[in-house]
Design a protein around this motif. Structure first.
Motif, mmCIF file in Angstrom:
data_model
loop_
_atom_site.group_PDB
_atom_site.id
_atom_site.type_symbol
_atom_site.label_atom_id
_atom_site.label_comp_id
_atom_site.label_asym_id
_atom_site.label_seq_id
_atom_site.Cartn_x
_atom_site.Cartn_y
_atom_site.Cartn_z
ATOM 1 N N HIS A 321 0.861 -1.181 0.000
ATOM 2 C CA HIS A 321 0.000 0.000 0.000
ATOM 3 C C HIS A 321 0.897 1.230 0.000
ATOM 4 C CE1 HIS A 321 -3.564 2.395 1.070
ATOM 5 N NE2 HIS A 321 -2.790 3.026 1.956
ATOM 6 N N ASP A 322 0.504 2.263 -0.704
ATOM 7 C CA ASP A 322 1.271 3.498 -0.730
ATOM 8 C C ASP A 322 1.325 4.094 0.677
ATOM 9 O OD1 ASP A 322 2.140 6.169 -1.008
ATOM 10 O OD2 ASP A 322 1.440 6.210 -3.087
ATOM 11 N N PRO A 323 2.520 4.295 1.247
ATOM 12 C CA PRO A 323 2.606 4.780 2.633
ATOM 13 C C PRO A 323 2.101 6.196 2.835
ATOM 14 C CG PRO A 323 4.776 4.713 1.619
ATOM 15 C CD PRO A 323 3.849 4.033 0.664
ATOM 16 N N LEU A 324 1.903 6.941 1.756
ATOM 17 C CA LEU A 324 1.407 8.311 1.885
ATOM 18 C C LEU A 324 -0.099 8.425 1.723
ATOM 19 C CD1 LEU A 324 4.135 10.338 -0.064
ATOM 20 C CD2 LEU A 324 4.075 9.711 2.344
ATOM 21 N N VAL A 325 -0.744 7.332 1.379
ATOM 22 C CA VAL A 325 -2.190 7.341 1.145
ATOM 23 C C VAL A 325 -2.933 6.806 2.371
ATOM 24 C CG1 VAL A 325 -4.063 6.364 -0.250
ATOM 25 C CG2 VAL A 325 -1.953 7.129 -1.351
#
Length: 427
Positions: A321-325
């Motif tokens: 998973h995108d860590p910034l989302v």
């Protein structure tokens, strides 16, 4: 606190192949609900400017009000990742045997503190204590759990403490009284009456001969990220995306940061670099405790020998998973730098360090295959399938077997003994 995020060989291959570039989350690709963590991060960045990845991880994972670990059960099929202890009892049994074996080499001194950093649901500790009880070796033992999450400490207490010791409050969380002179924030009584206590920090744990386990804990500690440029290393920071303030992006510091000057070696050449000062300080504290009071420490995690580069990532529902989302809805993690941990532990030349060795080698050296056969002799068909799956997941090279590593620490005073009777599992 951190954990096996690998539930299949396909997931592992995806993770190994994934070389995430620095990027900005595009507003036309992601729609993100506004939550408290997002708002807090935005306020912080607007007030102080871009923040370090370490600050971002702390805010997302352990913010007392909104942190990922603070109010959720994140383990198992219904969570975001699965750990080896959750796969079956056999893993914890191997850890327990290791501790008993090495403890005996030191003369089995008492009292002894069994310390776990980031105990998860308490499953590993429960399995270790069951083995100790089997061999009638619980006398003189107390359990000390380092846990910052109120929700997880509640789960641990329900698993480890006697039912009569648990008082369910109106909020359905366990309540314990603590001694006035104790630094523990929660205390209880486990099997055979052994005392169990919870602490926010390792510094608060009383000193004694110690058997310390940190299983998938270091991978969740905050990291600072750096990228090599023509002007030298610049720190990677988290900023608000100017095209859409609901999103975040990664940017580079304009100048060299203080932490970079302090921790990046002059001969460093990697294009991307991750450093965890908190991990290094914690290793020094573990080493100091063992050197001063005796004991053994076992650290198990996924990581590298100092060659790792860009490993910061997130896992949600067992997928990358995108860590910034959607910060706060996924686990944040980075590979452990075992070379850096070893250097920190041996800084004063008072500690022996063994490994790291692959998890597969450690478990096989500990006799997991023999224990597996014994368990299967008394199992039904479904249980045998479950045992085989657990064993395969823990030991296959394309699953946990190679990627996970074990590192052990012992005081230098045991050098002669351990040369005569080598540390089990690290041959």
């Amino acid at each position: 606190m951190n954990f096996n995020r690998i539930v299949s060989s396909h997931t592992l291959r995806c993770m190994l192949k994934r070389a995430r570039n620095y990027y900005t989350v595009q507003s036309d690709k992601v729609t993100k609900p506004q939550n408290d963590i997002v708002k807090q991060l935005r306020y912080k960045i607007k007030a102080t400017g871009p923040i370090t990845v370490a600050e971002y991880m702390k805010e997302v994972l352990i913010n007392p009000a909104t942190g990922y670990y603070m109010h959720n059960d994140v383990f198992g099929q219904g969570g975001d990742f699965i750990t080896s202890p959750e796969l079956g009892q056999i893993f914890g049994e191997m850890i327990a045997i290791w501790f008993l074996n090495e403890w005996s080499k030191a003369g089995s001194p008492k009292p002894v503190h069994l310390v776990e950093l980031g105990p998860g649901r308490g499953t590993l500790c429960q399995d270790i204590l069951r083995v100790f009880k089997h061999f009638r070796l619980l006398e003189g033992i107390s359990v000390h759990l380092v846990e910052v999450s109120p929700h997880l400490s509640d789960l641990q207490a329900r698993r480890l403490c006697l039912p009569s010791e648990i008082n369910i409050g109106s909020n359905q969380e366990t309540k314990f009284k603590t001694k006035q002179d104790s630094l523990a924030y929660q205390e209880g009584q486990g099997i055979s009456g052994i005392p169990i206590a919870w602490y926010k920090h390792l510094d608060d744990v009383p000193n004694a001969f110690t058997l310390l386990i940190a299983h998938e804990f270091f991978d969740a500690l905050p990291i600072h990220k750096f990228q090599k440029t023509d002007q030298g290393y610049r720190e990677v920071l988290v900023d608000i995306d100017p095209s859409n303030e609901s999103n975040f992006r990664l940017v580079l510091s304009s100048n060299e940061t203080a932490i970079g000057k302090l921790l990046i070696r002059n001969d460093e050449t990697r294009p991307h670099l991750e450093v965890s000062p908190e991990s290094l300080v914690l290793m020094q504290k573990i080493a100091s405790k063992l050197e001063s009071y005796g004991g053994f420490a076992l650290i198990a995690d996924y990581g590298h020998d100092g060659s790792g580069t860009d490993t910061f990532r997130a896992f949600k529902k067992h997928q990358l998973h995108d860590p910034l989302v959607d910060p706060g809805t996924a686990d944040l993690t980075a590979d452990v730098d075992f070379a850096a941990l070893k250097k920190a532990a041996t800084e004063k030349n008072e500690i022996l360090v063994f490994g790291p060795v692959p998890q597969r080698d450690f478990l096989i050296n500990m006799g997991i295959e023999y224990r597996l056969r014994k368990l299967k002799e008394q199992a039904n068909e479904d249980q045998i399938k479950s045992l085989d799956y657990s064993y395969s997941t823990m030991t296959d090279p394309d699953k946990m077997g190679q990627r996970f590593k074990f590192l052990a620490l012992a005081p230098l005073t045991l050098d002669k003994i351990l040369k005569r009777y080598p540390l089990t599992g690290f041959q």
